[in-house]
Structures are given as structure tokens and as C-alpha cells.
Motif scaffolding. Structure first.
Motif, PDB file in Angstrom:
ATOM      1  N   GLN A  62      21.788  10.059   4.434  1.00 58.48           N
ATOM      2  CA  GLN A  62      23.232  10.231   4.329  1.00 58.48           C
ATOM      3  C   GLN A  62      23.849   9.421   3.193  1.00 58.48           C
ATOM      4  OE1 GLN A  62      25.258  10.011   8.181  1.00 58.48           O
ATOM      5  NE2 GLN A  62      23.343  10.478   9.234  1.00 58.48           N
ATOM      6  N   HIS A  63      23.588   8.109   3.144  1.00 62.99           N
ATOM      7  CA  HIS A  63      24.211   7.250   2.128  1.00 62.99           C
ATOM      8  C   HIS A  63      23.171   6.339   1.484  1.00 62.99           C
ATOM      9  CE1 HIS A  63      28.272   8.328   3.425  1.00 62.99           C
ATOM     10  NE2 HIS A  63      27.934   8.035   4.664  1.00 62.99           N
ATOM     11  N   PRO A  64      22.946   6.450   0.160  1.00 61.90           N
ATOM     12  CA  PRO A  64      22.099   5.464  -0.510  1.00 61.90           C
ATOM     13  C   PRO A  64      22.749   4.083  -0.447  1.00 61.90           C
ATOM     14  CG  PRO A  64      22.495   7.385  -1.917  1.00 61.90           C
ATOM     15  CD  PRO A  64      23.439   7.488  -0.757  1.00 61.90           C
ATOM     16  N   PRO A  65      21.962   3.010  -0.578  1.00 64.48           N
ATOM     17  CA  PRO A  65      22.565   1.684  -0.665  1.00 64.48           C
ATOM     18  C   PRO A  65      23.359   1.541  -1.966  1.00 64.48           C
ATOM     19  CG  PRO A  65      20.233   1.558  -1.180  1.00 64.48           C
ATOM     20  CD  PRO A  65      20.498   2.964  -0.711  1.00 64.48           C
TER      21      PRO A  65
ATOM     22  N   PRO B  67      17.100   8.655  -3.222  1.00 64.51           N
ATOM     23  CA  PRO B  67      18.173   7.658  -3.079  1.00 64.51           C
ATOM     24  C   PRO B  67      18.520   7.294  -1.646  1.00 64.51           C
ATOM     25  CG  PRO B  67      18.732   9.195  -4.826  1.00 64.51           C
ATOM     26  CD  PRO B  67      17.491   9.730  -4.165  1.00 64.51           C
ATOM     27  N   ASP B  68      18.695   8.303  -0.765  1.00 69.31           N
ATOM     28  CA  ASP B  68      19.115   7.983   0.598  1.00 69.31           C
ATOM     29  C   ASP B  68      17.938   7.730   1.537  1.00 69.31           C
ATOM     30  OD1 ASP B  68      18.226  10.589   0.894  1.00 69.31           O
ATOM     31  OD2 ASP B  68      20.208  11.429   1.291  1.00 69.31           O
ATOM     32  N   GLY B  69      16.781   7.410   0.940  1.00 65.08           N
ATOM     33  CA  GLY B  69      15.624   6.980   1.710  1.00 65.08           C
ATOM     34  C   GLY B  69      15.224   5.549   1.415  1.00 65.08           C
ATOM     35  N   GLN B  70      15.991   4.854   0.560  1.00 65.00           N
ATOM     36  CA  GLN B  70      15.686   3.478   0.192  1.00 65.00           C
ATOM     37  C   GLN B  70      16.019   2.510   1.330  1.00 65.00           C
ATOM     38  OE1 GLN B  70      17.150   2.342  -3.905  1.00 65.00           O
ATOM     39  NE2 GLN B  70      18.248   4.278  -3.663  1.00 65.00           N
ATOM     40  N   ALA B  71      15.488   1.311   1.226  1.00 71.22           N
ATOM     41  CA  ALA B  71      15.916   0.239   2.124  1.00 71.22           C
ATOM     42  C   ALA B  71      17.427   0.061   1.982  1.00 71.22           C
ATOM     43  CB  ALA B  71      15.209  -1.073   1.781  1.00 71.22           C
ATOM     44  N   GLY B  72      18.088  -0.133   3.119  1.00 71.40           N
ATOM     45  CA  GLY B  72      19.540  -0.308   3.108  1.00 71.40           C
ATOM     46  C   GLY B  72      20.316   0.985   3.168  1.00 71.40           C
ATOM     47  N   ALA B  73      19.624   2.123   3.119  1.00 69.55           N
ATOM     48  CA  ALA B  73      20.306   3.417   3.204  1.00 69.55           C
ATOM     49  C   ALA B  73      20.663   3.745   4.647  1.00 69.55           C
ATOM     50  CB  ALA B  73      19.418   4.530   2.642  1.00 69.55           C
ATOM     51  N   VAL B  74      21.773   4.471   4.828  1.00 71.08           N
ATOM     52  CA  VAL B  74      21.955   5.219   6.065  1.00 71.08           C
ATOM     53  C   VAL B  74      21.080   6.448   5.852  1.00 71.08           C
ATOM     54  CG1 VAL B  74      23.553   6.401   7.601  1.00 71.08           C
ATOM     55  CG2 VAL B  74      24.314   4.378   6.330  1.00 71.08           C
TER      56      VAL B  74
ATOM     57  N   HIS C 265       0.856  -1.193   0.000  1.00 72.73           N
ATOM     58  CA  HIS C 265       0.000   0.000   0.000  1.00 72.73           C
ATOM     59  C   HIS C 265       0.886   1.236   0.000  1.00 72.73           C
ATOM     60  CE1 HIS C 265      -3.714  -2.233   0.757  1.00 72.73           C
ATOM     61  NE2 HIS C 265      -3.033  -2.937   1.649  1.00 72.73           N
ATOM     62  N   GLY C 266       0.483   2.262  -0.716  1.00 77.31           N
ATOM     63  CA  GLY C 266       1.210   3.520  -0.723  1.00 77.31           C
ATOM     64  C   GLY C 266       2.381   3.518  -1.688  1.00 77.31           C
ATOM     65  N   THR C 267       3.036   4.660  -1.763  1.00 79.26           N
ATOM     66  CA  THR C 267       4.201   4.824  -2.628  1.00 79.26           C
ATOM     67  C   THR C 267       5.286   5.571  -1.876  1.00 79.26           C
ATOM     68  OG1 THR C 267       3.342   6.914  -3.520  1.00 79.26           O
ATOM     69  CG2 THR C 267       2.799   4.893  -4.739  1.00 79.26           C
ATOM     70  N   SER C 268       6.497   5.520  -2.415  1.00 81.35           N
ATOM     71  CA  SER C 268       7.650   6.217  -1.860  1.00 81.35           C
ATOM     72  C   SER C 268       7.793   5.904  -0.368  1.00 81.35           C
ATOM     73  CB  SER C 268       7.556   7.715  -2.124  1.00 81.35           C
ATOM     74  OG  SER C 268       8.737   8.389  -1.716  1.00 81.35           O
ATOM     75  N   GLN C 269       7.891   6.925   0.487  1.00 84.78           N
ATOM     76  CA  GLN C 269       8.139   6.723   1.911  1.00 84.78           C
ATOM     77  C   GLN C 269       6.900   6.241   2.670  1.00 84.78           C
ATOM     78  OE1 GLN C 269      11.419   7.336   3.608  1.00 84.78           O
ATOM     79  NE2 GLN C 269      11.745   6.828   1.454  1.00 84.78           N
ATOM     80  N   ALA C 270       5.759   6.195   2.011  1.00 81.55           N
ATOM     81  CA  ALA C 270       4.529   5.728   2.657  1.00 81.55           C
ATOM     82  C   ALA C 270       4.299   4.239   2.436  1.00 81.55           C
ATOM     83  CB  ALA C 270       3.333   6.513   2.136  1.00 81.55           C
ATOM     84  N   ARG C 271       5.306   3.524   1.935  1.00 83.85           N
ATOM     85  CA  ARG C 271       5.144   2.101   1.614  1.00 83.85           C
ATOM     86  C   ARG C 271       6.086   1.248   2.477  1.00 83.85           C
ATOM     87  NH1 ARG C 271       5.018  -0.292  -4.536  1.00 83.85           N
ATOM     88  NH2 ARG C 271       5.803  -2.383  -4.034  1.00 83.85           N
TER      89      ARG C 271
END
Length: 199
Positions: A103-106, A93-100, A62-68
Motif C-alpha cells: 500500500q505505502h512505501p516508506p 517500493p511497497d515491499g521494503q522494510a517500513g512499508a505498509v 541470504h537471498g535477494t528481494s523478498q527472499a532476504r
């Protein structure tokens, strides 16, 4: 020598950040975020650790981007490794799973489809302070589903909406914290190993 933080039965080693017992739901060997109840954290505090943690995203999504499927793992209660449904879900990029987070994209998107269990294996070392200043910053390495997504990445400071910065009162130890971001993300099989200094 691992410290088991969740064995599939109860949240006795966790507490609510609001005070009192951890209010998330436990069933079938996992526990699940109860949206709106707030973050939970370990009762015990840790410094340098190796963490193993498994998580699963809601299905159907459900949802998209940071709401998923948003949640997060915070070291010392301050530094976030993002948990998100990044399977065919575009976000910054730095909001994906695995990101710091922030600060840092995966290094790569290693996400499995929602509903499947995913793993984080993370090595974290806290900042070292001298004279009230950061002498050596915190670092983190992250394997997601066996794939390296953070390679000894420097942490610039606490996860914040503004520029990250270090706060001296964080000390050398802190709790492991899991985020309630209003999505019913599931967790299981959580353990840590404390990394002792080389003598």
C-alpha cells in the motif's frame, strides 16, 4: 503503563496461529523465527496501540528481494508493516522494510546492516465502523530507527495479494501477529501501550 509482550525469557504471551504454544526459538534475550512453523500472535487482543519492537536480520545475508530476511508485523492480525533486509537489497517500493505492505512505501530507507538491531516505534488506530461500513479508516505512523517512515498513513484494508479491502468481521480489536516467511529473523524487547479514547 506498558504491557510487556516479550521480556527476553519466554513466549508465554504468544501462541501459534496453528494452535498451541508459540514454537519459535528463545535464546540470549531474543526469539527467532523457526522457518516452516507458521506465524505467531498475541493471546491478548488490542485496538489502538503504541508498539515498540526490535528486530534483527540474518547475517550473513541470504537471498535477494523478498527472499532476504522477510517477516512482518500485523496489527489486528490483518494489516502488515513489512520487516525485510532492505540494506543494499532492491525490491518493489511497497515491499521494503517500513512499508505498509502493498500500500505505502516508506518515506526513506532507514535500514541498518544485517545483524544489527533495528527498532520500530509504531502508532496504530483501527478502523471505525458505522452501519456495516468503514466510517474512519485505520491509520499508522512508523518510526524506524528513530526516522519517520510512515506519517499517519491511511490503511486501505487487510494485507492481501489482491487489492486490499476491509472485512467487517475484524472488529475493533485483534491480536498482534508476527510472520513466518521462512527466514530466521530475530525479535526482542516488545511492548505496547494501549491508546485510550479522549474523554
Amino acid at each position: 503503563d506498558a504491557i510487556v509482550l516479550f521480556d527476553g525469557k519466554d513466549l508465554s504471551k504468544w501462541q501459534s496461529m496453528k494452535g498451541g504454544a508459540a514454537p519459535w526459538k528463545v535464546e540470549n534475550g531474543y526469539f527467532q523465527v523457526v522457518p516452516g512453523t507458521g506465524d505467531i500472535e498475541t493471546k491478548e487482543k488490542f485496538g489502538a496501540i503504541q508498539l515498540h519492537l526490535e528486530w534483527s536480520e540474518p547475517t550473513p545475508p541470504h537471498g535477494t528481494s523478498q527472499a532476504r530476511g522477510n517477516s512482518g508485523v500485523f496489527f489486528q492480525g490483518k494489516y502488515e508493516i513489512q520487516v525485510l533486509d532492505s540494506y543494499h537489497n532492491i525490491t518493489y517500493p511497497d515491499g521494503q522494510a517500513g512499508a505498509v505492505y502493498g500500500q505505502h512505501p516508506p518515506l526513506v530507507n532507514a535500514c541498518r546492516p544485517p545483524g544489527e538491531w533495528q527498532t520500530y516505534d509504531i502508532a496504530f488506530t483501527p478502523a471505525i465502523w458505522q452501519g456495516g461500513q468503514v466510517h474512519i479508516p485505520a491509520y499508522v505512523s512508523v518510526f524506524q530507527n528513530g526516522v519517520l517512515v510512515q506519517n499517519h498513513s491511511e490503511i486501505y484494508g487487510a494485507t492481501e495479494q489482491i487489492l486490499p479491502r476491509y472485512n467487517p468481521d475484524v472488529g475493533s480489536v485483534g491480536p498482534l501477529r508476527l510472520q513466518d516467511h521462512h527466514n530466521p529473523v530475530r525479535y526482542r524487547n516488545i511492548w505496547i501501550r494501549e491508546i485510550k479514547p479522549v474523554s
